[in-house]
Design a protein around this motif. Structure first.
Motif: not given
Length: 128
Positions: A91-95, A115-117, A119-128
Motif C-alpha cells: 500500500p505504501e508503494l502504491a501510494a 504494487a497494487q496489482e 497485492g491482488a495477485q498474492l491475495v488471489g493465489h491465497a484463495r485459489a
C-alpha cells in the motif's frame, strides 16, 4: 520458513524468462509466507527504463543475495513477512507510485508490476 535450494535449482529458476519467474515468485511467496528484499539503512531500489524507482523483491534469501553486487554490494537480504508486504509495504508503494521489480536476476532483469496489482495477485493465489 525458508528452504535451501541446490545450485542446480537456483540456476534453473534464474534461466526462466521474466514472466515465468514472476509466476514462480507469486507461488513461492504464497507458499512460504515471505518475500525478500535487499536492505542497508533502507531498501535497495532499482530504476526502470524511464528512470523511475522500482523496489526489487525475491522469493528467497539466496536469490536476493546473488543480486547483492555492484551498486547493491553493501546490502544484505532482509525478510518481509507476507502480511507486512500486503498490509504495509505494497500500500505504501502504491501510494508513492513505486512498482515492484519482481525477481530480478543478477543481470538486472526483472518483471515490473504495480504494487497494487502484485497485492491482488498474492491475495488471489491465497484463495485459489
Amino acid at each position: 520458513m525458508t528452504q535451501e535450494m541446490s545450485e542446480a535449482r537456483l540456476q534453473a529458476v534464474w534461466a526462466l524468462p521474466p514472466e515465468r519467474r514472476h509466476a514462480w515468485f507469486v507461488q513461492r511467496v504464497r507458499e512460504s509466507g515471505e518475500a525478500w528484499g535487499l536492505y542497508a539503512n533502507g531498501w535497495a531500489l532499482a530504476q526502470d527504463a524511464q528512470g523511475n524507482d522500482v523496489l526489487p523483491l525475491w522469493p528467497g534469501a539466496a536469490f536476493a543475495q546473488r543480486c547483492a553486487t555492484r551498486m547493491w554490494a553493501a546490502y544484505a537480504p532482509r525478510r518481509v513477512a507476507l502480511a507486512e508486504l500486503l498490509e504495509e509495504m505494497l500500500p505504501e508503494l502504491a501510494a508513492e507510485g513505486i512498482p515492484v521489480g519482481v525477481f530480478f536476476n543478477p543481470d538486472g532483469e526483472g518483471w515490473p508490476v504495480a504494487a497494487q496489482e502484485l497485492g491482488a495477485q498474492l491475495v488471489g493465489h491465497a484463495r485459489a
